[in-house]
Design a protein around this motif. Structure first.
Motif, short mmCIF file in Angstrom:
data_model
loop_
_atom_site.label_atom_id
_atom_site.label_comp_id
_atom_site.label_asym_id
_atom_site.label_seq_id
_atom_site.Cartn_x
_atom_site.Cartn_y
_atom_site.Cartn_z
N GLY A 1 8.16 2.49 8.89
CA GLY A 1 8.73 1.57 7.26
C GLY A 1 7.84 0.75 6.23
O GLY A 1 8.45 0.37 5.74
N GLY A 2 6.88 1.41 7.31
CA GLY A 2 5.51 0.31 5.93
C GLY A 2 5.84 -1.53 6.78
O GLY A 2 6.26 -1.45 7.51
N SER A 3 4.47 -1.77 6.04
CA SER A 3 4.04 -3.26 6.92
C SER A 3 4.94 -4.37 5.29
O SER A 3 5.61 -4.03 4.58
N SER A 4 5.24 -5.37 6.43
CA SER A 4 6.06 -6.40 5.40
C SER A 4 4.88 -7.63 5.56
O SER A 4 5.56 -8.67 5.72
N LEU A 5 3.94 -7.80 4.95
CA LEU A 5 2.55 -8.75 5.46
C LEU A 5 2.78 -9.10 4.06
O LEU A 5 3.66 -8.66 2.59
N LYS A 6 3.12 -10.64 3.93
CA LYS A 6 3.76 -11.97 2.91
C LYS A 6 5.10 -11.31 2.45
O LYS A 6 6.17 -11.90 2.86
N ASP A 7 4.92 -11.06 0.43
CA ASP A 7 6.04 -11.11 0.70
C ASP A 7 6.91 -9.07 0.29
O ASP A 7 8.03 -9.34 -0.29
N TYR A 8 6.53 -8.71 0.82
CA TYR A 8 6.80 -7.22 0.76
C TYR A 8 8.46 -7.44 1.84
O TYR A 8 8.53 -7.74 2.65
N ARG A 9 9.14 -6.36 1.14
CA ARG A 9 10.17 -5.84 1.53
C ARG A 9 10.71 -4.45 1.42
O ARG A 9 10.27 -4.26 0.41
N GLU B 1 1.01 -1.27 0.11
CA GLU B 1 0.15 -0.52 -0.04
C GLU B 1 0.66 0.85 -0.17
O GLU B 1 1.68 1.14 -0.06
N LEU B 2 -0.03 2.01 0.05
CA LEU B 2 0.80 3.51 0.21
C LEU B 2 2.21 3.87 1.06
O LEU B 2 3.29 4.11 0.66
N PRO B 3 1.98 2.99 2.18
CA PRO B 3 3.17 3.01 3.55
C PRO B 3 4.21 2.66 2.68
O PRO B 3 5.76 2.84 2.98
N GLU B 4 3.88 1.24 2.11
CA GLU B 4 5.45 0.54 2.08
C GLU B 4 5.71 1.27 0.71
O GLU B 4 7.36 1.20 0.55
N VAL B 5 5.44 1.27 -0.90
CA VAL B 5 5.34 2.22 -1.51
C VAL B 5 6.50 3.38 -1.85
O VAL B 5 7.73 3.65 -2.14
N GLU B 6 5.98 4.02 -0.60
CA GLU B 6 6.87 5.48 -0.12
C GLU B 6 7.69 4.87 0.44
O GLU B 6 8.77 5.62 0.83
N THR B 7 7.39 4.38 1.29
CA THR B 7 9.50 3.39 2.15
C THR B 7 10.04 3.09 1.00
O THR B 7 11.44 3.19 1.17
N VAL B 8 10.06 2.06 -0.33
CA VAL B 8 10.56 1.69 -1.14
C VAL B 8 11.22 3.03 -2.06
O VAL B 8 12.39 3.01 -2.15
N ARG B 9 10.09 4.36 -2.12
CA ARG B 9 10.95 5.01 -2.96
C ARG B 9 11.74 5.83 -2.36
O ARG B 9 13.06 5.86 -2.66
N ARG B 10 11.98 6.13 -0.86
CA ARG B 10 12.99 6.65 -0.44
C ARG B 10 13.93 5.93 -0.08
O ARG B 10 15.34 6.33 0.29
N GLY B 11 13.59 4.18 0.22
CA GLY B 11 14.82 3.50 -0.19
C GLY B 11 15.56 4.26 -1.54
O GLY B 11 17.39 3.37 -1.12
N LEU B 12 14.92 4.07 -2.16
CA LEU B 12 16.15 4.12 -3.82
C LEU B 12 16.48 5.70 -4.18
O LEU B 12 18.04 5.43 -5.16
N ILE B 13 16.16 6.08 -2.72
CA ILE B 13 16.65 7.57 -3.99
C ILE B 13 18.15 7.24 -3.84
O ILE B 13 18.74 7.95 -4.47
N PRO B 14 19.11 7.60 -2.04
CA PRO B 14 20.87 7.45 -2.58
C PRO B 14 21.38 6.93 -3.23
O PRO B 14 22.15 7.36 -3.92
N VAL B 15 20.51 5.49 -3.81
CA VAL B 15 21.13 5.39 -5.36
C VAL B 15 20.75 5.53 -6.35
O VAL B 15 21.01 5.15 -7.53
#
Length: 276
Positions: free
Chosen positions: A218-226, A3-17
């Motif tokens: 950091g978002g929720s980690s249900l099922k396959d989300y990381r 959901e939105l928080p998980e996607v936003e967490t991924v976006r923020r994690g990708l920014i440095p690289v």
């Protein structure tokens, strides 16, 4: 699905690289995911600089210096995995590989292949078929009390279904709508149009609080989300409603317990005692 928080967490994690960095080479290792990849995607990405990484609803948008934007949807099990220096071996479900400058690598891994990528001109990306009908961002200025009161007025659908309607508000998913309605003390089965204006107005700050807390956690980690760095999110430990069927309601002074019903094919968790 993230959901939105998980996607936003991924976006923020990708920014440095990725943000401000050049894609030295892009490898597209299969012809499609949920849909076919855009024509010549690898060539259109290779050598380009990611000028900006942003999010629209549950989509990550990478604006390139070529004037195109790469649209990424994680789907049910998509993951963006980062490595620097020493890189792990490419695996079977590593479908797109971004070799970034500074010896970083970003891999789109998707076991179920329900994710998607597309490319379009940045100037017209808002009109893309996947984005054109999406409502305002719940954390943005255009999503306010007056807007939501107007959009829910006269609606005969249950309030939970209305809040899941991406045309009304972007990015809200099943998990966080359950959490929002519990905090608001509103039954998910109540028709949206029957809510008082005061009740509707109360939803806006609660939606922002719930999403903000989830993003910070950091978002929720249900099922396959990381997360992008491979670590699990942990907002699920703070769930008061979702997945707590038969457990005591955590609302102060409430003696009820969380129930599960099905609405529009999705599980709804709520407390009939304090949600009216």
């Amino acid at each position: 699905m993230p959901e939105l928080p998980e996607v936003e967490t991924v976006r923020r994690g990708l920014i440095p690289v990725m943000e401000g960095k050049q894609i030295i080479r892009a490898d597209v290792r299969r012809p499609d995911l949920r849909w076919p990849f855009p024509e010549n995607m690898a060539a259109r990405l290779t050598g380009k600089v990611v000028e900006r990484l942003r999010r629209r609803s549950k989509y990550i948008l990478a604006d390139l210096d070529s004037g195109e934007t790469l649209l990424i949807h994680l789907g049910m099990s998509g993951r963006m995995l980062i490595s620097t220096g020493t890189h792990p071996e490419i695996q079977k479900h590593d479908h797109v590989v971004f070799h970034m400058q500074d010896d970083a690598r970003v891999v789109f891994n998707d076991v179920r292949r329900f994710g998607a990528m597309d490319m379009a001109m940045s100037a017209t990306i808002a009109d893309h078929k996947l984005l054109a009908s999406i409502g305002p961002e719940p954390l943005g200025n255009s999503f306010d009390e007056s807007y939501l009161v107007e959009r829910l007025k006269g609606k005969h659908t249950p309030v939970k279904n209305a809040l899941l309607d991406q045309r009304i508000v972007a990015g809200l998913g099943n998990i966080y709508v359950c959490e929002v309605l519990l905090r608001a003390g509103i039954s998910p089965t109540k028709k949206a149009g029957q809510l008082s204006a005061a009740m509707v107005r109360s939803l806006v700050p609660i939606i922002r609080d719930v999403l903000g807390e989830a993003i910070e956690s950091g978002g929720s980690s249900l099922k396959d989300y990381r997360q992008a760095d491979g670590e699990l999110g942990y907002f699920q430990h703070s769930f008061r409603a979702y997945g707590r069927e038969g457990k005591p309601c955590l609302t102060t002074d409430c003696k009820g317990e969380i129930q599960r019903i099905v609405q529009a094919g999705r599980s709804t968790f709520y407390c009939a005692q304090c949600q009216r």
